[in-house]
Design a protein around this motif. Structure first.
Motif, PDB file in Angstrom:
ATOM      1  N   SER A 104       0.819  -1.218   0.000  1.00 54.60           N
ATOM      2  CA  SER A 104       0.000   0.000   0.000  1.00 54.60           C
ATOM      3  C   SER A 104       0.852   1.266   0.000  1.00 54.60           C
ATOM      4  O   SER A 104       0.542   2.230  -0.712  1.00 54.60           O
ATOM      5  CB  SER A 104      -0.920   0.017   1.222  1.00 54.60           C
ATOM      6  N   ILE A 105       1.903   1.278   0.787  1.00 50.72           N
ATOM      7  CA  ILE A 105       2.689   2.509   0.922  1.00 50.72           C
ATOM      8  C   ILE A 105       3.570   2.776  -0.288  1.00 50.72           C
ATOM      9  O   ILE A 105       3.689   3.911  -0.740  1.00 50.72           O
ATOM     10  CB  ILE A 105       3.531   2.514   2.221  1.00 50.72           C
ATOM     11  N   LEU A 106       4.188   1.735  -0.837  1.00 46.58           N
ATOM     12  CA  LEU A 106       5.168   1.944  -1.903  1.00 46.58           C
ATOM     13  C   LEU A 106       4.564   2.554  -3.173  1.00 46.58           C
ATOM     14  O   LEU A 106       5.119   3.536  -3.685  1.00 46.58           O
ATOM     15  CB  LEU A 106       5.913   0.642  -2.198  1.00 46.58           C
ATOM     16  N   PRO A 107       3.443   2.055  -3.694  1.00 43.84           N
ATOM     17  CA  PRO A 107       2.875   2.707  -4.894  1.00 43.84           C
ATOM     18  C   PRO A 107       2.496   4.172  -4.647  1.00 43.84           C
ATOM     19  O   PRO A 107       2.728   5.026  -5.504  1.00 43.84           O
ATOM     20  CB  PRO A 107       1.639   1.867  -5.210  1.00 43.84           C
ATOM     21  N   ALA A 108       1.955   4.474  -3.473  1.00 40.75           N
ATOM     22  CA  ALA A 108       1.578   5.863  -3.160  1.00 40.75           C
ATOM     23  C   ALA A 108       2.819   6.751  -3.085  1.00 40.75           C
ATOM     24  O   ALA A 108       2.819   7.879  -3.596  1.00 40.75           O
ATOM     25  CB  ALA A 108       0.796   5.911  -1.849  1.00 40.75           C
ATOM     26  N   LEU A 109       3.869   6.248  -2.479  1.00 40.42           N
ATOM     27  CA  LEU A 109       5.117   7.007  -2.362  1.00 40.42           C
ATOM     28  C   LEU A 109       5.735   7.237  -3.743  1.00 40.42           C
ATOM     29  O   LEU A 109       6.086   8.367  -4.098  1.00 40.42           O
ATOM     30  CB  LEU A 109       6.098   6.263  -1.445  1.00 40.42           C
ATOM     31  N   LEU A 110       5.865   6.184  -4.525  1.00 39.51           N
ATOM     32  CA  LEU A 110       6.475   6.303  -5.857  1.00 39.51           C
ATOM     33  C   LEU A 110       5.671   7.223  -6.771  1.00 39.51           C
ATOM     34  O   LEU A 110       6.245   8.047  -7.496  1.00 39.51           O
ATOM     35  CB  LEU A 110       6.629   4.924  -6.493  1.00 39.51           C
ATOM     36  N   GLN A 111       4.345   7.116  -6.724  1.00 40.53           N
ATOM     37  CA  GLN A 111       3.503   7.983  -7.553  1.00 40.53           C
ATOM     38  C   GLN A 111       3.668   9.450  -7.142  1.00 40.53           C
ATOM     39  O   GLN A 111       3.785  10.333  -7.993  1.00 40.53           O
ATOM     40  CB  GLN A 111       2.043   7.574  -7.446  1.00 40.53           C
ATOM     41  N   GLY A 112       3.683   9.695  -5.828  1.00 39.37           N
ATOM     42  CA  GLY A 112       3.863  11.063  -5.349  1.00 39.37           C
ATOM     43  C   GLY A 112       5.195  11.657  -5.778  1.00 39.37           C
ATOM     44  O   GLY A 112       5.263  12.813  -6.204  1.00 39.37           O
ATOM     45  N   LEU A 113       6.256  10.871  -5.702  1.00 35.59           N
ATOM     46  CA  LEU A 113       7.579  11.359  -6.116  1.00 35.59           C
ATOM     47  C   LEU A 113       7.611  11.610  -7.628  1.00 35.59           C
ATOM     48  O   LEU A 113       8.148  12.618  -8.079  1.00 35.59           O
ATOM     49  CB  LEU A 113       8.669  10.355  -5.713  1.00 35.59           C
ATOM     50  N   GLN A 114       7.008  10.711  -8.380  1.00 38.31           N
ATOM     51  CA  GLN A 114       6.976  10.861  -9.837  1.00 38.31           C
ATOM     52  C   GLN A 114       6.209  12.123 -10.236  1.00 38.31           C
ATOM     53  O   GLN A 114       6.654  12.870 -11.108  1.00 38.31           O
ATOM     54  CB  GLN A 114       6.343   9.632 -10.475  1.00 38.31           C
ATOM     55  N   LEU A 115       5.080  12.377  -9.583  1.00 34.98           N
ATOM     56  CA  LEU A 115       4.292  13.576  -9.896  1.00 34.98           C
ATOM     57  C   LEU A 115       5.057  14.863  -9.593  1.00 34.98           C
ATOM     58  O   LEU A 115       4.794  15.905 -10.198  1.00 34.98           O
ATOM     59  CB  LEU A 115       2.974  13.559  -9.116  1.00 34.98           C
ATOM     60  N   LYS A 116       6.011  14.782  -8.674  1.00 38.11           N
ATOM     61  CA  LYS A 116       6.816  15.947  -8.302  1.00 38.11           C
ATOM     62  C   LYS A 116       8.140  15.990  -9.068  1.00 38.11           C
ATOM     63  O   LYS A 116       9.018  16.790  -8.760  1.00 38.11           O
ATOM     64  CB  LYS A 116       7.059  15.935  -6.791  1.00 38.11           C
ATOM     65  N   ASN A 117       8.300  15.083 -10.050  1.00 39.01           N
ATOM     66  CA  ASN A 117       9.524  15.004 -10.863  1.00 39.01           C
ATOM     67  C   ASN A 117      10.775  14.781 -10.028  1.00 39.01           C
ATOM     68  O   ASN A 117      11.838  15.340 -10.310  1.00 39.01           O
ATOM     69  CB  ASN A 117       9.678  16.242 -11.754  1.00 39.01           C
ATOM     70  N   ILE A 118      10.644  13.978  -8.995  1.00 41.85           N
ATOM     71  CA  ILE A 118      11.771  13.623  -8.127  1.00 41.85           C
ATOM     72  C   ILE A 118      12.341  12.303  -8.643  1.00 41.85           C
ATOM     73  O   ILE A 118      11.615  11.316  -8.768  1.00 41.85           O
ATOM     74  CB  ILE A 118      11.310  13.514  -6.661  1.00 41.85           C
ATOM     75  N   THR A 119      13.625  12.291  -8.949  1.00 46.22           N
ATOM     76  CA  THR A 119      14.245  11.099  -9.522  1.00 46.22           C
ATOM     77  C   THR A 119      14.582  10.069  -8.436  1.00 46.22           C
ATOM     78  O   THR A 119      14.993  10.427  -7.329  1.00 46.22           O
ATOM     79  CB  THR A 119      15.527  11.447 -10.300  1.00 46.22           C
ATOM     80  N   THR A 120      14.370   8.802  -8.793  1.00 45.77           N
ATOM     81  CA  THR A 120      14.639   7.700  -7.854  1.00 45.77           C
ATOM     82  C   THR A 120      15.256   6.524  -8.599  1.00 45.77           C
ATOM     83  O   THR A 120      15.102   6.387  -9.807  1.00 45.77           O
ATOM     84  CB  THR A 120      13.338   7.189  -7.189  1.00 45.77           C
ATOM     85  N   ASN A 121      15.932   5.691  -7.849  1.00 43.10           N
ATOM     86  CA  ASN A 121      16.303   4.364  -8.303  1.00 43.10           C
ATOM     87  C   ASN A 121      15.161   3.432  -7.930  1.00 43.10           C
ATOM     88  O   ASN A 121      14.323   3.790  -7.087  1.00 43.10           O
ATOM     89  CB  ASN A 121      17.562   3.875  -7.560  1.00 43.10           C
ATOM     90  N   PRO A 122      15.150   2.230  -8.478  1.00 39.50           N
ATOM     91  CA  PRO A 122      14.197   1.252  -7.948  1.00 39.50           C
ATOM     92  C   PRO A 122      14.476   1.046  -6.452  1.00 39.50           C
ATOM     93  O   PRO A 122      15.634   1.116  -6.023  1.00 39.50           O
ATOM     94  CB  PRO A 122      14.514  -0.023  -8.734  1.00 39.50           C
ATOM     95  N   PRO A 123      13.442   0.808  -5.655  1.00 42.36           N
ATOM     96  CA  PRO A 123      13.674   0.526  -4.236  1.00 42.36           C
ATOM     97  C   PRO A 123      14.535  -0.728  -4.080  1.00 42.36           C
ATOM     98  O   PRO A 123      14.458  -1.644  -4.899  1.00 42.36           O
ATOM     99  CB  PRO A 123      12.259   0.279  -3.689  1.00 42.36           C
ATOM    100  N   VAL A 124      15.349  -0.734  -3.042  1.00 46.45           N
ATOM    101  CA  VAL A 124      16.155  -1.920  -2.739  1.00 46.45           C
ATOM    102  C   VAL A 124      15.699  -2.507  -1.411  1.00 46.45           C
ATOM    103  O   VAL A 124      15.296  -1.780  -0.505  1.00 46.45           O
ATOM    104  CB  VAL A 124      17.671  -1.625  -2.708  1.00 46.45           C
TER     105      VAL A 124
END
Length: 155
Positions: free
Chosen positions: A35-55
């Motif tokens: 539940s938390i990971l998709p919400a977190l990743l979507q929020g970061l993507q909408l803000k154009n924050i770059t990430t690696n895949p989670p480890v």
């Protein structure tokens, strides 16, 4: 080694590195991560924050985020970690955030959001909240006590 894997598989100089660990409670990650990971990743993507895949790192402790952050040279590292089973639930997860850790990093430099589980801070809400606060941390270039001070001063 793990260090070699990180150097070989993760991009350098990104905004955020997400680390997931069962820490002291596998039940916490099992109950909350979907539940938390998709919400977190979507929020970061909408803000154009770059990430690696989670480890994922089995049985890690919070300070591991400092080492991974240094290896990938990210601005902000977050570890989603299972907490010690407490009074009411073994499903409580926390998120620890650190901005550009160094060898001089102390606990006051870290921000923690705790009690993430269905009967506490709901995981979907936590993911959305974390993406928002992480955006602010990147803008203010800090976490922990300094972040609270700067955030208060700008409001």
């Amino acid at each position: 080694t793990s260090t070699s894997w990180v150097k070989q598989h993760l991009k350098k100089q990104i905004d955020v590195q997400i680390i997931i660990s069962n820490g002291l409670s596998s039940a916490a990650i099992e109950a909350n991560i979907e539940s938390i990971l998709p919400a977190l990743l979507q929020g970061l993507q909408l803000k154009n924050i770059t990430t690696n895949p989670p480890v994922y790192v089995k049985r890690a402790r919070v300070w591991l985020q400092d080492e991974i952050a240094k290896l990938v040279d990210c601005k902000l590292a977050i570890i989603l970690i299972g907490e010690r089973p407490g009074l009411n639930t073994a499903e409580s997860m926390s998120a620890y955030l650190i901005y550009r850790p160094t060898d001089k990093t102390v606990e006051a430099d870290r921000t923690v959001i705790s009690n993430i589980h269905e009967a506490g801070l709901a995981p979907v809400e936590a993911g959305a909240y974390l993406s928002e606060i992480m955006s602010q941390m990147l803008q203010l270039e800090c976490t922990g006590v300094t972040f609270m001070r700067k955030k208060t001063a700008t409001n």
